[in-house]
Scaffold this motif. Structure first.
Motif, short mmCIF file in Angstrom:
data_model
loop_
_atom_site.label_atom_id
_atom_site.label_comp_id
_atom_site.label_asym_id
_atom_site.label_seq_id
_atom_site.Cartn_x
_atom_site.Cartn_y
_atom_site.Cartn_z
N ASP A 122 28.98 -64.37 61.77
CA ASP A 122 30.42 -64.14 62.42
C ASP A 122 31.03 -65.23 62.39
O ASP A 122 30.73 -66.71 62.52
N VAL A 123 32.48 -64.84 62.08
CA VAL A 123 33.29 -66.14 61.66
C VAL A 123 33.02 -66.73 60.38
O VAL A 123 33.94 -66.70 59.42
N GLY A 124 32.08 -67.48 60.25
CA GLY A 124 31.57 -68.18 58.94
C GLY A 124 31.54 -69.63 59.16
O GLY A 124 31.27 -70.16 58.23
N LEU B 1 34.83 -73.14 45.89
CA LEU B 1 33.87 -72.21 46.98
C LEU B 1 34.84 -71.94 48.17
O LEU B 1 35.58 -72.91 48.56
N SER B 2 34.74 -70.74 48.86
CA SER B 2 35.49 -70.40 49.99
C SER B 2 34.83 -71.06 51.17
O SER B 2 33.41 -71.37 51.23
N GLY B 3 35.26 -71.49 52.11
CA GLY B 3 34.80 -72.08 53.27
C GLY B 3 34.16 -70.95 54.23
O GLY B 3 33.52 -71.46 55.23
N PHE B 4 34.25 -69.93 54.03
CA PHE B 4 33.69 -68.75 54.61
C PHE B 4 33.04 -67.80 53.65
O PHE B 4 33.00 -67.54 52.70
N THR C 249 33.73 -62.73 56.15
CA THR C 249 34.22 -62.84 57.37
C THR C 249 35.41 -64.41 57.24
O THR C 249 35.45 -64.82 56.24
N GLY C 250 35.74 -64.51 58.64
CA GLY C 250 36.79 -65.75 58.75
C GLY C 250 37.39 -65.74 60.03
O GLY C 250 37.60 -66.58 60.52
N HIS C 251 37.40 -64.36 60.76
CA HIS C 251 37.75 -64.25 61.88
C HIS C 251 36.76 -63.69 62.93
O HIS C 251 35.59 -63.17 62.23
N GLU D 56 43.56 -74.69 53.24
CA GLU D 56 41.97 -74.74 52.77
C GLU D 56 41.23 -73.41 53.30
O GLU D 56 40.06 -73.04 52.82
N ASP D 57 41.85 -73.02 54.40
CA ASP D 57 41.12 -71.78 55.08
C ASP D 57 41.20 -70.67 54.47
O ASP D 57 40.56 -69.51 54.54
N GLY D 58 42.22 -70.37 53.68
CA GLY D 58 42.32 -69.44 52.69
C GLY D 58 42.89 -68.22 53.39
O GLY D 58 43.56 -68.04 54.23
#
Length: 588
Positions: free
Chosen positions: A72-74, A99-102, A115-117, A391-393
């Protein structure tokens, strides 16, 4: 630094070749690896440190990626990424083209769901479990790892309600550390605290929802985790495991100061001390202009109430919560509730300031339309993180708000050009409006040192001519106004700049003058072009049968990935030099 065991692990298959006794050393190496990289490259620290043992145990016992693991979220998925083939790329985390942070499905087969939210994991895992049953894949496991702040969200409870009434093979793991980004709030948080201390005298809420409940379990005891996961693998149907962890585990400062070390910036990997801050006097963050101005206004206006869904620090509502705790509320990760709560407050004559990130307001769109705008309730929406946020994308960019807000009747939309405008529109809104207003402003710092000036009223719906020229008119909204002026200055007297703080209602009188004077018009915004500010100008131009050239500059019709904000603006042609070239192409 040398990581004797971690360096041999290229995927979870390698992890499963180790003995269970080796996992304690792997945990220590993985934790240090995360600390060392994040200390210099920055990112989300505390959440991933808190789930190191949990991450190892999940990949050791379950047959990922065939078994589906959803974070969840990531924020807490760094260890997961490192163990699933991305160790050598991890230093590119959250960097442009890195790389993505999530978790991200395009990045790895182990990232089962993007995910992200918050609060999406149980619904996604249940969907996968139902699909597996339909396909006859009866032995596949479906695991959702969700935090105590996220599980309190309405969407999570909707999923629990559905899952508990099914025979789906789903395991929900509650990662309970009593904090999201800020400390968790609400009655469920108190209930979980009582469960942990053994003092609750109530029925178990999760068993009441037809889940087989297990726990609480120490989330840092690998042996206990392995034991219970091996047991849970054999049990069919909906299961719920309550795991207790410490956010920031393994770094003293991150354990002690969990809010700051959620995403601490650069720090010393050995001592944990934060890197020295820039001591030079800087312009304020827009969020602080909002937070401090709201306190100033609330001291004189007792009708003002502040609301945020789980972002008191990020939105700076914390300042009002500290001084007026009876009039400022963190409602938890509950955007829909936050908006309708504000509507209820407005119904009885108070003035709710609902501060919410642009990307999170999307989650309360129905409430925004039906509960606020339809009833003409004067809720004041303070929309933080508008535009690209860095950076959160893609999951966090606030680039859709102008488009999704502009089509709603009865809604005023304002994008301040600087800190003074933000301050003055907050002042104007609390004087009393007949309609709701959405005030959207960017992440980060403004440009002014002297921003705390005496208040002045802003006339609703008025545009401003900031620079007069004779060939091309730039129509701009929001904080890109200074960028437009910088570009225009390099063309001496050929370029005009018009600032449209109000995207709705538009200043039609000013537009008629512009249409009659200029053969070429450029619109500029930090949101998507489709349906945004520029689109509104084109619509008006069609009404007035404007025959000139209109060029819309904004975010193209695509999701924008992560990277430094200026890198991203350059990538879509919204940096200063790209804007200059657009103007040159329009000049004879």
């Amino acid at each position: 630094m040398n990581y004797p065991l971690l360096d041999t692990l290229n995927d979870p298959l390698d992890l499963r070749k180790l003995s269970a006794a080796d996992l304690t050393q792997v945990a220590a190496e993985l934790r240090q690896f995360i600390i060392n990289i994040v200390a210099t490259k920055e990112g989300h620290l505390g959440a991933s440190l808190g789930v190191v043992e949990l991450t190892l145990a999940l990949h050791y016992v379950f047959n990922t990626p065939d078994d589906k693991l959803i974070w969840d979220v990531g924020h807490q998925a760094y260890g997961h990424k490192i163990l699933t083939g991305r160790r050598d790329l991890f230093e590119t985390n959250r960097q442009y083209k890195g790389l993505s942070g999530f978790p991200k499905r395009e990045e790895s087969i182990y990232d089962t769901f993007g995910t992200g939210h918050s609060s999406t994991s149980i619904s996604a895992a249940l969907g996968m479990a139902i699909a597996s049953k339909i396909k006859g894949e009866f032995n596949r496991q479906h695991i959702a790892v969700i935090g105590d702040a996220s599980v309190a969200s309405g969407m999570a409870f909707e999923a629990l309600n559905h899952a508990g009434d099914s025979d789906a093979n789903i395991l929900v793991i509650l990662n309970d550390n009593a904090i999201g980004i800020d400390p968790s709030v609400g009655a469920l948080k108190n209930y979980l605290t009582n469960v942990k201390t053994g003092s609750q005298g109530q029925d178990n809420i999760f068993e009441a929802l037809n889940f087989k409940y297990f726990g609480p379990v120490d989330g840092h005891d690998i042996d206990k985790l392995l034991e219970i996961f091996n047991t849970l693998k054999k049990i069919k149907g909906p299961k719920f495991l309550h795991v207790i962890t410490t956010k920031g585990k393994g770094l003293k400062q991150a354990e002690t100061n969990q809010v700051v070390y959620h995403a601490p910036g650069k720090f010393d990997a050995l001592t944990g001390e934060l890197s020295p801050k820039n001591t030079a006097v800087q312009p304020p963050k827009y969020q602080d202009v909002f937070g401090l101005t709201l306190v100033e206004l609330a001291k004189k206006n007792e009708k003002i109430v502040g609301i945020t869904p789980a972002m008191p620090t990020g939105s700076s509502l914390k300042y009002m919560m500290q001084q007026f705790p009876e009039r400022a509320f963190d409602v938890g990760i509950a955007e829909q509730h936050a908006v309708t709560l504000a509507a209820g407050i407005a119904c009885v004559g108070l003035m709710p300031f609902c501060t919410i990130y642009s990307t999170f307001l999307q989650r309360a769109y129905d409430q925004l339309i039906h509960d606020v705008a339809l009833q003409k309730l004067p809720v004041i929406f303070c929309i933080d993180r508008a535009g690209l946020v860095g950076e959160d994308g893609a999951t966090h960019h606030g680039i859709f708000d102008l488009s999704y807000l502009r089509c709603i009747p009865n809604l005023i939309i304002y994008a301040p050009r600087n800190e003074i405008d933000l301050r003055n529109i907050l002042y104007t809104a609390q004087l009393g409006l007949d309609l709701p207003i959405a005030i959207r402003y960017p992440r980060g710092r403004g440009n002014l040192l002297k921003w705390k000036l005496p208040f002045s009223t802003i006339e609703i719906g008025k545009a401003q001519n900031l620079k007069e020229g004779n060939r091309i008119a730039i129509l701009v909204t929001g904080h890109f106004t200074d960028r437009a002026l910088e570009v225009a200055e390099s063309f001496t007297d050929r370029i005009s700049v018009y600032y449209f703080g109000f995207v709705k209602p538009l200043d039609r009188i000013m537009l008629q003058r512009i249409f009659s004077k200029y053969a070429s018009i450029v619109t500029l915004e930090d949101g998507v072009k489709a349906g945004g500010f520029g689109s509104s100008i084109v619509q008006e131009a069609a009404k007035y049968n404007y025959k000139g050239d209109i060029r819309i500059l904004g975010i193209p019709d695509q999701f924008i990935e992560h990277g430094a904000t200026e890198q991203l603006y350059e990538s879509v042609g919204l940096d200063t030099e790209s804007l200059r070239q657009e103007i040159i192409s329009l000049l004879p």
